[in-house]
Design an enzyme around this catalytic site. Structure first.
Site, PDB file in Angstrom:
ATOM      1  N   TYR A  27       0.855  -1.199   0.000  1.00 51.40           N
ATOM      2  CA  TYR A  27       0.000   0.000   0.000  1.00 51.40           C
ATOM      3  C   TYR A  27       0.886   1.244   0.000  1.00 51.40           C
ATOM      4  CZ  TYR A  27      -3.645   3.304   1.301  1.00 51.40           C
ATOM      5  OH  TYR A  27      -4.514   4.377   1.302  1.00 51.40           O
ATOM      6  N   ASP A  28       1.890   1.245   0.880  1.00 48.72           N
ATOM      7  CA  ASP A  28       2.776   2.418   0.989  1.00 48.72           C
ATOM      8  C   ASP A  28       3.503   2.693  -0.325  1.00 48.72           C
ATOM      9  OD1 ASP A  28       2.032   2.726   3.565  1.00 48.72           O
ATOM     10  OD2 ASP A  28       3.819   1.787   4.441  1.00 48.72           O
ATOM     11  N   SER A  37     -30.372  13.402  21.015  1.00 54.04           N
ATOM     12  CA  SER A  37     -29.678  12.568  21.997  1.00 54.04           C
ATOM     13  C   SER A  37     -30.491  11.294  22.193  1.00 54.04           C
ATOM     14  CB  SER A  37     -29.478  13.323  23.296  1.00 54.04           C
ATOM     15  OG  SER A  37     -30.694  13.900  23.671  1.00 54.04           O
ATOM     16  N   LYS A  92     -22.539   0.921  21.745  1.00 56.67           N
ATOM     17  CA  LYS A  92     -22.444   2.388  21.784  1.00 56.67           C
ATOM     18  C   LYS A  92     -20.988   2.761  22.022  1.00 56.67           C
ATOM     19  CE  LYS A  92     -24.749   6.346  23.790  1.00 56.67           C
ATOM     20  NZ  LYS A  92     -23.526   7.123  23.956  1.00 56.67           N
ATOM     21  N   ARG A 146     -21.497  17.585  16.788  1.00 56.74           N
ATOM     22  CA  ARG A 146     -22.904  17.621  17.184  1.00 56.74           C
ATOM     23  C   ARG A 146     -23.235  18.940  17.889  1.00 56.74           C
ATOM     24  NH1 ARG A 146     -25.635  16.593  21.795  1.00 56.74           N
ATOM     25  NH2 ARG A 146     -27.772  15.876  21.523  1.00 56.74           N
ATOM     26  N   LYS A 179     -27.269   1.323  28.998  1.00 51.95           N
ATOM     27  CA  LYS A 179     -25.894   1.620  29.430  1.00 51.95           C
ATOM     28  C   LYS A 179     -25.326   0.497  30.292  1.00 51.95           C
ATOM     29  CE  LYS A 179     -24.307   5.390  28.630  1.00 51.95           C
ATOM     30  NZ  LYS A 179     -24.620   6.752  29.014  1.00 51.95           N
ATOM     31  N   CYS A 236       8.306  -0.223  57.800  1.00 50.06           N
ATOM     32  CA  CYS A 236       7.306  -1.122  57.221  1.00 50.06           C
ATOM     33  C   CYS A 236       6.088  -1.225  58.153  1.00 50.06           C
ATOM     34  CB  CYS A 236       7.931  -2.496  57.011  1.00 50.06           C
ATOM     35  SG  CYS A 236       6.725  -3.745  56.528  1.00 50.06           S
TER      36      CYS A 236
END
Ligand code: 5U1
Length: 691
Positions: free
Chosen positions: A48-49, A94, A128, A149, A327, A421
């Site tokens: 690709y490169d 929302s 989500k 948004r 959620k 300690c």
């Protein structure tokens, strides 16, 4: 582009060059699509490169041929002074939230009532993403505007930044592109990419991002899109805001497939549950795989699938009635840091532990969390009495992420490392150049003894089934053991008298202890818990020394000839064996029958099986598979878990299972018990080495 204009008039640019540029662009776009949308790259990154660089070279030579939708034009442009406002033609809504199954059932019931539907409703479901919502407007197939948004009615024009995100198409695929289409979705950063970015930010003294959402927002709200181009942002679409000049499919699910066809990445985890019960099942399934995903999600979104029904259901305040986000329990919450205690680990390191006002996070109540080390406390500026952000992701130990500085009242104190300690009272010292503070008590310190025993019994060490952390604590507290060498002297009577220990479990533990006697040298060295001697180093030491006693007196120079052992680890090993009590423990363990296969008595085992790969299956006489593997590795062989054409031979003991059939099918050599004994004898120094 800041390149010199070519003097070649367009009319005399060779046709073959124009054709090559067109072809390179088409091919690069196709590979982009295969990589980002289909998740199925067809060529290597290097190939690709190469194509990409060839296109860049041609465009540099003939700048007249650079077009804004060329794959090379994703590098960003000169900084802008501000972001223009964008008014959303169709508001970006929302989502209503649900936090438990009952709320999901309520949502579905109300929807069915409103739509007068007795039958189950079909939904479209997907995770989500924790990112930033954006709107992408395409006209005649070209990306003409991207916006945040914002407040849902208007956002900011971030086109220059969005153009740098490789998974967002600059032009749409296919012949019949819509006249106009507004696609919506989430820009986010994968967890690994974010960690890498944060490492680089830290190194550069720049701000680190607390989560993918902040990273996406921070990267998209940069006035210099060349910096955005360097940020590993990615995109996943979730819906269509508006369209013109196209007949869209009648369901949300099919619309998403359509978006995938014209070039947008969609969720691989999208499904079409046929009822609310199926939705709840989907939610459970996604939650269970949450920790394995490459990106952060904070719940699952369900949308009524049929678009005509969505219209009928309409909206309430600023959210659609036909969609809901179920959620996951929050992974980050706020609570108060009441105090900081110090826990002493196996190697004596003192770890600061936050004592917190109890709070529910990630579905469980938490009142303790790690603060890692003193440097972290100082870097984060966490003080006793602060309100702090607490994070608990999956099974990972909860951690204090940061203080909430806005809520700090008055002068609060930074936690201090004690000079003695908290368990044994020995001195606590910080070695120069190290972050950790350590108790110098060694095995005199009860905390270190306890941790050493837990480590000895752990799965990668002697793997003593049934000897868990709680039991070790009980055994120490009852005075039944003081070190790992006492484990093998435990009796059935002693164990049966312990809390919640029936005679059967006591016998099982004795059997497990007995079984653990036959181990490998590498596991044994690892089990000793020498500081910074992990499994790989233990393996290298076992291969080099072939027994434990040479380690008692070896000097640090010789130790450093072992792979992976540098001056610090060599010092740690030397220090461990210099302590009389450690050598005593090792000797007592051996007297009590802890053993491993003996190989060449001392010095490095000859690497007579180098280049060979073995797979071991079934049970072997007189040794575990682990021990057999250790003998092979000591001779330089590789031991693999699965048979392939590259396997030198399968070592097949009793009941070798499906690996035998696979080896036969691939024509891999098969060695039985007698053959294995011969192989070990022949591959010992001076022996033959046939296979
Ligand atoms: N996956 C997904 N996220 N998300 C966010 N779908 C989705 N849909 C949204 C939002 C705000 O809104 C539409 C239901 C309007």
């Amino acid at each position: 582009m800041s390149i010199a204009k070519s003097t070649v008039p367009r009319s005399i640019i060779p046709k073959s060059t124009i054709a090559e540029i067109d072809q390179l662009r088409d091919e690069l776009e196709l590979h982009n699509y295969q990589y980002h949308v289909l998740d199925a790259p067809q060529i290597t990154d290097q190939a690709y490169d190469r194509m990409f660089r060839r296109l860049q070279d041609l465009e540099q030579e003939f700048p007249q041929l650079v077009s804004p939708d060329s794959p090379t034009q994703r590098v960003g442009s000169a900084p802008a002074s501000h972001f223009e406002p964008v008014v959303h033609e169709v508001a970006m809504l929302s989502l209503a939230n649900a936090f438990d199954d009952n709320e999901m059932l309520d949502f579905d019931r109300k929807l069915r009532e409103r739509l007068e539907q007795d039958d189950d409703l079909v939904y479209c479901a997907e995770p989500k993403l924790d990112g930033l919502a954006v709107s992408l407007l395409y006209e005649a197939g070209e990306l003409v505007r991207a916006a945040t948004r914002g407040d849902g009615r208007s956002g900011e024009n971030i086109t220059a930044n969005v153009r740098t995100i490789k998974s967002i198409p600059l032009s749409l695929r296919g012949d019949a592109v819509p006249r106009r289409i507004e696609v919506r979705g989430e820009v986010y950063m994968e967890i690994e990419a974010l960690a890498k970015l944060n490492r680089a930010q830290l190194k550069a003294g720049a701000k680190v991002f607390a989560n993918p959402r902040n990273a996406a927002a921070g990267s998209l709200r940069l006035l210099d899109s060349r910096i955005t181009a360097s940020r590993p942002l990615t995109f996943c679409c979730y819906g269509i805001g508006q369209s013109d000049g196209v007949d869209l499919p009648p369901s949300q699910y099919e619309q998403m497939l359509y978006l995938r066809d014209i070039g947008f990445p969609t969720s691989r985890l999208m499904e079409q549950p046929g009822s609310i019960g199926d939705c709840v099942e989907y939610y459970q399934r996604i939650m269970a795989m949450r920790e394995q995903l490459a990106f952060d999600i904070d719940g699952v979104v369900f949308k009524l699938d049929e678009v005509a029904l969505q219209r009928e259901a309409g909206f309430v305040s600023r959210a659609p009635r036909w969609a809901i986000a179920y959620k996951f329990p929050a992974q980050e919450v706020m609570t108060r840091l009441l105090d900081v205690d110090f826990q002493v680990g196996r190697t004596g390191a003192l770890t600061p532990v936050a004592r917190l006002e109890p709070v529910a996070v990630g579905g469980v109540m938490v009142s303790n969390a790690t603060l890692h080390n003193m440097d972290e406390i100082e870097r984060k500026d966490v003080r006793i009495g602060d309100v702090v952000i607490l994070r608990r992701a999956g099974d990972v130990i909860p951690e204090v992420v940061a203080p909430v500085l806005q809520q700090r009242v008055g002068e609060l104190e930074l936690p201090k490392m004690p000079s003695n300690c908290p368990v044994c009272g020995s001195e606590v010292l910080q070695q120069s150049g190290q972050t950790a503070y350590r108790c110098v008590g060694g095995l005199f310190c009860a905390a270190q003894r306890k941790e050493a025993i837990k480590h000895y019994a752990s799965r990668k060490a002697l793997d003593i089934e049934g000897l868990g952390d709680k039991l070790v604590e009980q055994l120490i507290e009852q005075g039944l053991i003081d070190s790992v060498a006492d484990l093998y002297g435990l009796t059935l009577e002693q164990l049966s008298e312990l809390d919640r220990m029936a005679e059967k479990s006591a016998q099982n533990l004795l059997d497990a202890l007995d079984k653990s006697r036959a181990t490998t040298l590498a596991r044994f060295i690892y089990a000793l818990g020498i500081r910074e001697v992990g499994e790989a180093t233990a393996e290298a030491l076992a291969q080099y020394f072939a027994d434990i006693t040479p380690l008692f007196d070896v000097d640090v120079e010789t130790l450093q000839r072992v792979e992976d052992v540098g001056p610090v680890v060599a010092d740690n090993i030397r220090h461990f064996f210099d302590q009389r009590e450690n050598r005593d423990i090792v000797e007592r363990l051996m007297q009590q029958g802890v053993n491993w296969p003996q190989s060449d008595a001392s010095g490095q085992q000859e690497q007579t099986l180098i280049g060979n790969t073995y797979v071991i299956s079934g049970s072997l006489e007189g040794m575990s598979r682990d021990q057999a593997a250790s003998l092979l590795k000591a001779r330089g062989a590789r031991v693999s878990g699965s048979v392939s054409a590259k396997t030198t031979a399968l070592i097949a003991g009793e009941s070798p299972g499906s690996k035998l059939a696979k080896a036969e099918a691939l024509g891999v050599a098969i060695i039985d018990q007698a053959g294995f004994d011969r192989l070990l004898a022949d591959s010992a120094p001076g022996g033959r080495n046939d296979i």
